[in-house]
Scaffold this motif. Structure first.
Motif, mmCIF file in Angstrom:
data_model
loop_
_atom_site.group_PDB
_atom_site.id
_atom_site.type_symbol
_atom_site.label_atom_id
_atom_site.label_comp_id
_atom_site.label_asym_id
_atom_site.label_seq_id
_atom_site.Cartn_x
_atom_site.Cartn_y
_atom_site.Cartn_z
ATOM 1 N N MET A 1 26.145 -12.365 12.954
ATOM 2 C CA MET A 1 25.594 -11.930 11.657
ATOM 3 C C MET A 1 24.882 -13.111 11.003
ATOM 4 S SD MET A 1 25.445 -9.267 9.657
ATOM 5 C CE MET A 1 25.102 -8.860 7.949
ATOM 6 N N ILE A 2 23.674 -12.889 10.542
ATOM 7 C CA ILE A 2 22.876 -13.948 9.949
ATOM 8 C C ILE A 2 23.474 -14.391 8.611
ATOM 9 C CG2 ILE A 2 21.334 -12.357 8.737
ATOM 10 C CD1 ILE A 2 19.023 -14.256 9.486
ATOM 11 N N SER A 3 23.437 -15.705 8.357
ATOM 12 C CA SER A 3 23.908 -16.258 7.087
ATOM 13 C C SER A 3 22.716 -16.461 6.167
ATOM 14 C CB SER A 3 24.615 -17.600 7.315
ATOM 15 O OG SER A 3 25.739 -17.436 8.148
ATOM 16 N N VAL A 4 22.888 -16.184 4.872
ATOM 17 C CA VAL A 4 21.790 -16.263 3.907
ATOM 18 C C VAL A 4 22.164 -17.229 2.792
ATOM 19 C CG1 VAL A 4 20.314 -14.970 2.332
ATOM 20 C CG2 VAL A 4 21.143 -13.883 4.429
ATOM 21 N N LYS A 80 15.093 -8.104 10.140
ATOM 22 C CA LYS A 80 14.254 -8.463 11.285
ATOM 23 C C LYS A 80 14.661 -9.805 11.880
ATOM 24 C CE LYS A 80 10.188 -5.932 9.596
ATOM 25 N NZ LYS A 80 8.803 -6.067 9.098
ATOM 26 N N LEU A 81 14.931 -10.790 11.016
ATOM 27 C CA LEU A 81 15.332 -12.113 11.505
ATOM 28 C C LEU A 81 16.664 -12.046 12.242
ATOM 29 C CD1 LEU A 81 14.326 -14.318 8.427
ATOM 30 C CD2 LEU A 81 13.201 -14.269 10.665
ATOM 31 N N ASP A 82 17.575 -11.260 11.709
ATOM 32 C CA ASP A 82 18.876 -11.078 12.357
ATOM 33 C C ASP A 82 18.701 -10.456 13.743
ATOM 34 O OD1 ASP A 82 21.663 -11.109 12.594
ATOM 35 O OD2 ASP A 82 21.891 -9.158 11.649
ATOM 36 N N LYS A 83 17.820 -9.445 13.818
ATOM 37 C CA LYS A 83 17.549 -8.764 15.082
ATOM 38 C C LYS A 83 16.942 -9.725 16.106
ATOM 39 C CE LYS A 83 14.936 -4.755 16.822
ATOM 40 N NZ LYS A 83 13.994 -3.668 16.422
ATOM 41 N N VAL A 86 18.078 -15.059 14.782
ATOM 42 C CA VAL A 86 18.125 -16.202 13.869
ATOM 43 C C VAL A 86 19.534 -16.323 13.287
ATOM 44 C CG1 VAL A 86 17.229 -17.122 11.693
ATOM 45 C CG2 VAL A 86 15.671 -16.029 13.338
ATOM 46 N N ASP A 87 20.042 -17.555 13.206
ATOM 47 C CA ASP A 87 21.396 -17.780 12.703
ATOM 48 C C ASP A 87 21.471 -17.779 11.179
ATOM 49 O OD1 ASP A 87 22.773 -18.412 15.295
ATOM 50 O OD2 ASP A 87 21.312 -20.037 15.306
ATOM 51 N N THR A 88 20.467 -18.411 10.556
ATOM 52 C CA THR A 88 20.528 -18.663 9.117
ATOM 53 C C THR A 88 19.145 -18.535 8.504
ATOM 54 O OG1 THR A 88 22.309 -20.262 9.502
ATOM 55 C CG2 THR A 88 21.230 -20.355 7.365
ATOM 56 N N VAL A 89 19.087 -18.052 7.256
ATOM 57 C CA VAL A 89 17.831 -18.062 6.514
ATOM 58 C C VAL A 89 18.099 -18.613 5.117
ATOM 59 C CG1 VAL A 89 18.130 -15.637 5.815
ATOM 60 C CG2 VAL A 89 15.869 -16.701 5.691
ATOM 61 N N VAL A 90 17.224 -19.498 4.669
ATOM 62 C CA VAL A 90 17.300 -20.059 3.321
ATOM 63 C C VAL A 90 16.124 -19.520 2.513
ATOM 64 C CG1 VAL A 90 17.201 -22.158 1.923
ATOM 65 C CG2 VAL A 90 18.453 -22.170 4.084
ATOM 66 N N PHE A 91 16.415 -18.785 1.448
ATOM 67 C CA PHE A 91 15.381 -18.257 0.559
ATOM 68 C C PHE A 91 15.297 -19.163 -0.667
ATOM 69 C CE2 PHE A 91 16.378 -14.291 2.833
ATOM 70 C CZ PHE A 91 15.099 -13.812 3.091
#
Length: 311
Positions: A1-4, A80-83, A86-91
């Motif tokens: 699961m992607i971390s945000v 989409k990034l999770d699919k 990608v491990d992590t996204v920083v907004f």
């Protein structure tokens, strides 16, 4: 699961990490190349892969009088990034203060990330005050620090006559109703999110073809007026549908609406959140001489939509 996360400080001690930098609106095939190369670099370095982006376009802060309609919501981008793996996204939220930071400030903040293994960006990536930072500046800054910087050339497409794929071009295509081409450049069907609202009930009471009316928050691009083969996601289930966008000139409406007829569907879904994906444009909006002529055309549209959805 992607971390945000909402700041670079949140990933300072993440450990081995590769960063992909960009706004990535729509995550089109060019963006996907950047992400894939970052994932490859992360695999090589046994590192996590993190996307650093903005939650809204900087232009929304710098020029609020000229809002930009986007190709996806924040949640869609996360999905989409999770699919993609990608491990992590920083907004990062682009406040005036954030956008006033120099390119040097931004690079120094990245250099402070413990275990930074590599950075990947497109060749048109800019950063810092007045967008003064460039990929070549990143390469020069991190040269000799043991951090790999990979600059990805822009993707071109024969669908555009060999021109470069960009979010701006795709927005124009959608605004022109050229959904089929836009979908190929996006790598998936263009999708908007909204809430089912009460409409005029003409679909049910007048034409005998029941429709649902979709209300959106206006943040994403709406295709040009016309009739589209579409798919609608309701409570986790995708249904074939046909969607009309426009003012329904046969009835002399003023407001522009998004009306969707869901094939073989009879549930009550008012106030439900749904996702509507556009497959192909069938025709433009027409003012018919009578309700009967409209109803006949709707049946033809449904037949065409079924062919397009089943091809």
């Amino acid at each position: 699961m992607i971390s945000v996360y909402s700041s670079v400080q949140s990933i300072m001690s993440m450990g081995p990490v590769v960063l992909a930098l960009g706004f990535f609106d729509g995550l089109h095939i060019g963006h996907q190349t950047v992400i894939q190369q970052a994932l490859q670099l992360a695999h090589e370095g046994e590192a996590r892969m993190c996307v650093i982006t903005f939650d809204i376009p900087p232009r929304a802060v710098l020029r609020p009088e000229h809002p930009v309609q986007l190709l996806e919501t924040r949640q869609e981008k996360i999905r989409k990034l999770d699919k993609m793996g990608v491990d992590t996204v920083v907004f990062i939220h682009p406040t005036v203060e954030v956008l006033s930071e120099t390119a040097e400030d931004f690079m120094q903040s990245l250099a402070g990330i413990s275990g930074l293994y590599g950075i990947v960006c497109g060749s048109n990536f800019t950063f810092g005050r007045h967008a003064a930072g460039s990929p070549s500046m990143l390469s020069a800054f991190f040269s000799g620090r043991g951090i790999k910087v990979k600059i990805v050339p822009l993707t071109t497409s024969p669908l555009l006559g060999g021109r470069e794929v960009s979010s701006t071009v795709i927005r124009k295509l959608i605004g022109q109703g050229r959904i089929g081409v836009a979908n190929q450049l996006l790598g998936e069907e263009y999708t908007i999110t909204g809430t089912v609202a009460h409409g005029f009930r003409r679909g049910h009471d007048v034409t005998g073809v029941p429709t649902v009316n979709l209300e959106t928050d206006g943040s994403c691009v709406i295709p040009s007026d016309g009739v589209y083969a579409s798919r609608i996601l309701i409570k986790g289930v995708t249904h074939a549908s046909i969607t009309n966008i426009g003012t329904n000139p046969t009835f002399g409406n003023q407001a522009r609406t998004i009306e969707t007829f869901i094939l073989d569907f009879h549930q009550e879904i008012y106030e439900k959140k749904v996702m509507l994906s556009f497959v192909e444009r069938i025709r433009g909006e027409i003012k018919f001489p009578s309700v009967e002529a409209l109803t006949t055309q709707i049946q033809r549209d449904v037949e065409m939509a079924e062919k397009l959805l089943n091809r």
